[in-house]
Motif scaffolding. Structure first.
Motif, PDB file in Angstrom:
ATOM      1  N   GLY A 149     -17.654  -3.347   6.572  1.00  0.00           N
ATOM      2  CA  GLY A 149     -18.312  -2.044   5.170  1.00  0.00           C
ATOM      3  C   GLY A 149     -17.777  -0.312   5.458  1.00  0.00           C
ATOM      4  O   GLY A 149     -17.827  -0.063   4.720  1.00  0.00           O
ATOM      5  N   ASP A 150     -17.673  -0.569   7.228  1.00  0.00           N
ATOM      6  CA  ASP A 150     -17.171   1.191   7.394  1.00  0.00           C
ATOM      7  C   ASP A 150     -15.754   1.394   7.172  1.00  0.00           C
ATOM      8  O   ASP A 150     -14.802   0.886   7.204  1.00  0.00           O
ATOM      9  CB  ASP A 150     -17.564   0.969   8.531  1.00  0.00           C
ATOM     10  N   ILE A 151     -15.714   2.506   6.882  1.00  0.00           N
ATOM     11  CA  ILE A 151     -14.056   3.540   6.766  1.00  0.00           C
ATOM     12  C   ILE A 151     -13.606   3.399   8.615  1.00  0.00           C
ATOM     13  O   ILE A 151     -14.475   4.012   8.927  1.00  0.00           O
ATOM     14  CB  ILE A 151     -14.144   4.018   6.186  1.00  0.00           C
ATOM     15  N   ILE A 152     -12.768   2.260   8.338  1.00  0.00           N
ATOM     16  CA  ILE A 152     -11.574   3.032   9.242  1.00  0.00           C
ATOM     17  C   ILE A 152     -10.568   3.691   9.655  1.00  0.00           C
ATOM     18  O   ILE A 152     -10.042   4.339  10.723  1.00  0.00           O
ATOM     19  CB  ILE A 152     -11.884   1.497  10.726  1.00  0.00           C
ATOM     20  N   LYS A 165       0.957  -0.793   0.147  1.00  0.00           N
ATOM     21  CA  LYS A 165      -0.376   0.146   0.479  1.00  0.00           C
ATOM     22  C   LYS A 165       0.706   0.795   0.193  1.00  0.00           C
ATOM     23  O   LYS A 165       1.815   1.488   0.644  1.00  0.00           O
ATOM     24  CB  LYS A 165      -1.242  -0.362   1.434  1.00  0.00           C
ATOM     25  N   ASP A 166       0.901   2.174  -0.635  1.00  0.00           N
ATOM     26  CA  ASP A 166       1.646   3.265  -0.635  1.00  0.00           C
ATOM     27  C   ASP A 166       0.851   4.141  -2.089  1.00  0.00           C
ATOM     28  O   ASP A 166       0.401   3.633  -2.594  1.00  0.00           O
ATOM     29  CB  ASP A 166       3.010   3.454  -1.968  1.00  0.00           C
ATOM     30  N   GLY A 167       0.240   5.850  -1.143  1.00  0.00           N
ATOM     31  CA  GLY A 167      -0.743   6.660  -0.943  1.00  0.00           C
ATOM     32  C   GLY A 167      -1.657   6.580  -0.834  1.00  0.00           C
ATOM     33  O   GLY A 167      -1.374   6.054  -0.046  1.00  0.00           O
ATOM     34  N   GLN A 168      -2.491   7.450  -1.634  1.00  0.00           N
ATOM     35  CA  GLN A 168      -3.746   7.273  -1.132  1.00  0.00           C
ATOM     36  C   GLN A 168      -4.412   6.138  -0.844  1.00  0.00           C
ATOM     37  O   GLN A 168      -4.400   5.684  -1.568  1.00  0.00           O
ATOM     38  CB  GLN A 168      -4.444   8.583  -1.138  1.00  0.00           C
ATOM     39  N   GLY A 169      -5.496   5.871   0.748  1.00  0.00           N
ATOM     40  CA  GLY A 169      -5.650   4.482   0.402  1.00  0.00           C
ATOM     41  C   GLY A 169      -6.857   4.908   1.716  1.00  0.00           C
ATOM     42  O   GLY A 169      -7.076   5.773   2.746  1.00  0.00           O
ATOM     43  N   LYS A 170      -7.400   3.394   2.056  1.00  0.00           N
ATOM     44  CA  LYS A 170      -8.965   3.574   3.170  1.00  0.00           C
ATOM     45  C   LYS A 170      -8.839   1.967   3.328  1.00  0.00           C
ATOM     46  O   LYS A 170      -8.906   1.200   2.598  1.00  0.00           O
ATOM     47  CB  LYS A 170     -10.272   3.959   2.123  1.00  0.00           C
ATOM     48  N   ILE A 171      -8.370   1.875   4.377  1.00  0.00           N
ATOM     49  CA  ILE A 171      -8.523   1.031   5.389  1.00  0.00           C
ATOM     50  C   ILE A 171     -10.175   0.470   5.912  1.00  0.00           C
ATOM     51  O   ILE A 171     -10.868   1.509   6.279  1.00  0.00           O
ATOM     52  CB  ILE A 171      -8.234   0.221   6.272  1.00  0.00           C
ATOM     53  N   TYR A 172     -11.138  -0.663   5.626  1.00  0.00           N
ATOM     54  CA  TYR A 172     -12.672  -1.415   5.853  1.00  0.00           C
ATOM     55  C   TYR A 172     -13.001  -1.698   7.183  1.00  0.00           C
ATOM     56  O   TYR A 172     -12.137  -3.079   6.798  1.00  0.00           O
ATOM     57  CB  TYR A 172     -13.179  -1.191   4.507  1.00  0.00           C
ATOM     58  N   SER A 173     -13.578  -2.025   8.068  1.00  0.00           N
ATOM     59  CA  SER A 173     -14.072  -2.628   9.043  1.00  0.00           C
ATOM     60  C   SER A 173     -14.801  -4.369   8.529  1.00  0.00           C
ATOM     61  O   SER A 173     -15.012  -3.668   6.795  1.00  0.00           O
ATOM     62  CB  SER A 173     -14.833  -2.342   9.944  1.00  0.00           C
ATOM     63  N   ASN A 174     -14.793  -4.923   8.946  1.00  0.00           N
ATOM     64  CA  ASN A 174     -15.662  -6.407   7.987  1.00  0.00           C
ATOM     65  C   ASN A 174     -17.094  -5.523   7.753  1.00  0.00           C
ATOM     66  O   ASN A 174     -17.451  -6.570   7.059  1.00  0.00           O
ATOM     67  CB  ASN A 174     -15.642  -7.430   9.083  1.00  0.00           C
ATOM     68  N   GLY A 226       2.054   9.622   6.902  1.00  0.00           N
ATOM     69  CA  GLY A 226       1.630  11.246   6.243  1.00  0.00           C
ATOM     70  C   GLY A 226       0.385  11.528   6.915  1.00  0.00           C
ATOM     71  O   GLY A 226       0.567  10.991   8.481  1.00  0.00           O
ATOM     72  N   GLN A 227      -0.322  12.337   6.629  1.00  0.00           N
ATOM     73  CA  GLN A 227      -1.551  12.790   7.063  1.00  0.00           C
ATOM     74  C   GLN A 227      -2.115  11.181   7.218  1.00  0.00           C
ATOM     75  O   GLN A 227      -2.761  11.206   5.796  1.00  0.00           O
ATOM     76  CB  GLN A 227      -2.059  13.962   6.106  1.00  0.00           C
ATOM     77  N   GLY A 228      -3.326  11.548   8.204  1.00  0.00           N
ATOM     78  CA  GLY A 228      -4.869  10.079   8.335  1.00  0.00           C
ATOM     79  C   GLY A 228      -5.376  10.747   9.166  1.00  0.00           C
ATOM     80  O   GLY A 228      -5.257  11.205   9.601  1.00  0.00           O
ATOM     81  N   GLN A 229      -6.461   9.764   8.696  1.00  0.00           N
ATOM     82  CA  GLN A 229      -7.696   9.892   9.914  1.00  0.00           C
ATOM     83  C   GLN A 229      -8.471   8.170  10.354  1.00  0.00           C
ATOM     84  O   GLN A 229      -8.463   7.473   9.753  1.00  0.00           O
ATOM     85  CB  GLN A 229      -9.141  10.709   9.073  1.00  0.00           C
ATOM     86  N   GLU A 230      -8.658   7.822  11.660  1.00  0.00           N
ATOM     87  CA  GLU A 230      -9.150   6.972  11.769  1.00  0.00           C
ATOM     88  C   GLU A 230     -10.428   7.107  12.791  1.00  0.00           C
ATOM     89  O   GLU A 230     -10.711   8.343  13.691  1.00  0.00           O
ATOM     90  CB  GLU A 230      -8.294   6.367  13.431  1.00  0.00           C
ATOM     91  N   PHE A 231     -11.100   6.155  12.294  1.00  0.00           N
ATOM     92  CA  PHE A 231     -13.022   6.893  12.505  1.00  0.00           C
ATOM     93  C   PHE A 231     -13.042   5.102  13.649  1.00  0.00           C
ATOM     94  O   PHE A 231     -12.643   4.093  13.157  1.00  0.00           O
ATOM     95  CB  PHE A 231     -13.710   6.685  11.841  1.00  0.00           C
ATOM     96  N   ARG A 232     -14.255   5.874  14.598  1.00  0.00           N
ATOM     97  CA  ARG A 232     -15.187   4.303  14.891  1.00  0.00           C
ATOM     98  C   ARG A 232     -15.957   3.240  13.448  1.00  0.00           C
ATOM     99  O   ARG A 232     -16.214   4.313  12.671  1.00  0.00           O
ATOM    100  CB  ARG A 232     -15.402   4.346  16.231  1.00  0.00           C
ATOM    101  N   VAL A 261     -11.546   9.423  15.892  1.00  0.00           N
ATOM    102  CA  VAL A 261     -10.534   8.498  16.429  1.00  0.00           C
ATOM    103  C   VAL A 261      -9.907   9.892  16.841  1.00  0.00           C
ATOM    104  O   VAL A 261      -8.713   9.930  17.616  1.00  0.00           O
ATOM    105  CB  VAL A 261     -10.781   7.018  16.506  1.00  0.00           C
ATOM    106  N   TYR A 262      -9.088   9.851  15.551  1.00  0.00           N
ATOM    107  CA  TYR A 262      -7.429  10.449  15.312  1.00  0.00           C
ATOM    108  C   TYR A 262      -7.649  11.176  13.655  1.00  0.00           C
ATOM    109  O   TYR A 262      -7.353  10.272  13.205  1.00  0.00           O
ATOM    110  CB  TYR A 262      -6.929   9.714  15.450  1.00  0.00           C
ATOM    111  N   SER A 263      -6.828  12.298  14.050  1.00  0.00           N
ATOM    112  CA  SER A 263      -6.596  12.876  12.877  1.00  0.00           C
ATOM    113  C   SER A 263      -5.606  13.841  12.639  1.00  0.00           C
ATOM    114  O   SER A 263      -5.271  14.663  13.949  1.00  0.00           O
ATOM    115  CB  SER A 263      -7.575  14.409  12.370  1.00  0.00           C
ATOM    116  N   GLY A 264      -4.550  13.477  11.749  1.00  0.00           N
ATOM    117  CA  GLY A 264      -3.215  14.291  12.002  1.00  0.00           C
ATOM    118  C   GLY A 264      -1.800  13.229  11.380  1.00  0.00           C
ATOM    119  O   GLY A 264      -2.739  12.379  10.842  1.00  0.00           O
ATOM    120  N   GLY A 265      -0.931  13.570  12.055  1.00  0.00           N
ATOM    121  CA  GLY A 265       0.106  12.681  11.104  1.00  0.00           C
ATOM    122  C   GLY A 265       0.827  11.053  11.712  1.00  0.00           C
ATOM    123  O   GLY A 265       0.189  10.920  12.838  1.00  0.00           O
TER     124      GLY A 265
END
Length: 265
Positions: A155-158, A144-153, A170-176, A182-186
């Motif tokens: 189907g929600d973006i986490i 994985k390299d560049g912009q991307g999204k991880i999903y829960s099982n 780099g810059q990213g965001q975590e979600f419940r 949950v977190y936004s930053g480096g």
């Protein structure tokens, strides 16, 4: 002289036909049956060439011992020795190249996207062993390299942000799973690092400042659940440490000084 030229021509034909199955036999001495023997050798060589089985680790339908390259962007299948499909898609020079899909041994899709010179490179989607979507975004040489999204099982973006060498960087965001932040930053090598913001269960900001290896570390501000400032100062591995200001739930300053292990000194 004509016999010499004829012999040289036949020799080239024999060598060309026999080299494809790894065996080159000498041309027999010319005699009453010499020409017949050469013709027989040619026939055997051609017959063996026709009967050779295409190796399963190359695109189906190609005799790779004769063809030095695959037609660019030709759609082909790659199968395992047990017959299960491992890859289907485009090829270039016997390498997965272009659009394609990779499959697990159980037959479930593992990757769907771009390939470049045999690697997962470009954009694509990765799936878990149960078939649910895990990652969608950019790839470079199977990572994985560049912009991307991880999903829960379910189907929600986490996670959404930048990746480098397979990890958030780099810059990213975590979600419940309910979508709240949950977190936004480096990030550095998969860990929270640098400036960032941390949020509580209700989505309210509870910390803004510096992070190191997933912990609050450096200068930063903590907030009460009502949004009022609670602390402004220095942190050391999630604890107040060094100079700082402490505030009550109404934002009124109640202590100013030095902190040790999260407590006023």
């Amino acid at each position: 002289a004509s016999d010499v030229y004829k012999r040289q021509f036949i020799t080239r034909l024999v060598n060309r036909s026999t080299k494809v199955y790894g065996k080159t036999e000498p041309v027999p001495e010319m005699g009453p049956h010499g020409l017949k023997m050469v013709r027989s050798t040619l026939e055997i060589g051609l017959m063996i060439t026709r009967m050779e089985r295409v190796p399963t680790f190359f695109p189906m339908g190609l005799n790779t011992r004769e063809d030095s390259s695959v037609e660019k962007n030709m759609a082909k299948e790659l199968r395992r020795s047990d017959g299960s499909i491992a890859y289907e898609g485009e090829w270039d020079r016997n390498l997965r190249h272009g659009k394609g899909k990779a499959y697990s041994a159980s037959g479930l899709i593992k990757f769907d996207g771009d390939f470049f010179e045999g690697y997962q490179s470009g954009t694509g989607s990765e799936y878990r062993d149960d078939g649910t979507l895990y990652y969608q975004g950019s790839w470079k040489q199977n990572l994985k390299d560049g912009q991307g999204k991880i999903y829960s099982n379910v189907g929600d973006i986490i996670f959404e942000g930048n990746f480098k060498a397979g990890q958030p960087d780099g810059q990213g965001q975590e979600f419940r799973e309910n979508g709240s932040p949950v977190y936004s930053g480096g990030f550095v090598k998969g860990l929270r690092e640098g400036n960032g913001k941390l949020y509580g269960m209700n989505g309210v900001l509870i910390y803004e400042g510096q992070f190191k290896a997933n912990r609050r570390h450096g200068s930063g501000k903590a907030f009460h659940e009502n949004g009022k400032i609670a602390f402004d100062g220095n942190w050391n591995t999630n604890q107040k440490s060094g100079p700082g200001d402490l505030f009550d739930e109404n934002g009124v300053l109640i202590f100013q000084g030095s902190f040790v292990e999260d407590l006023p000194e």
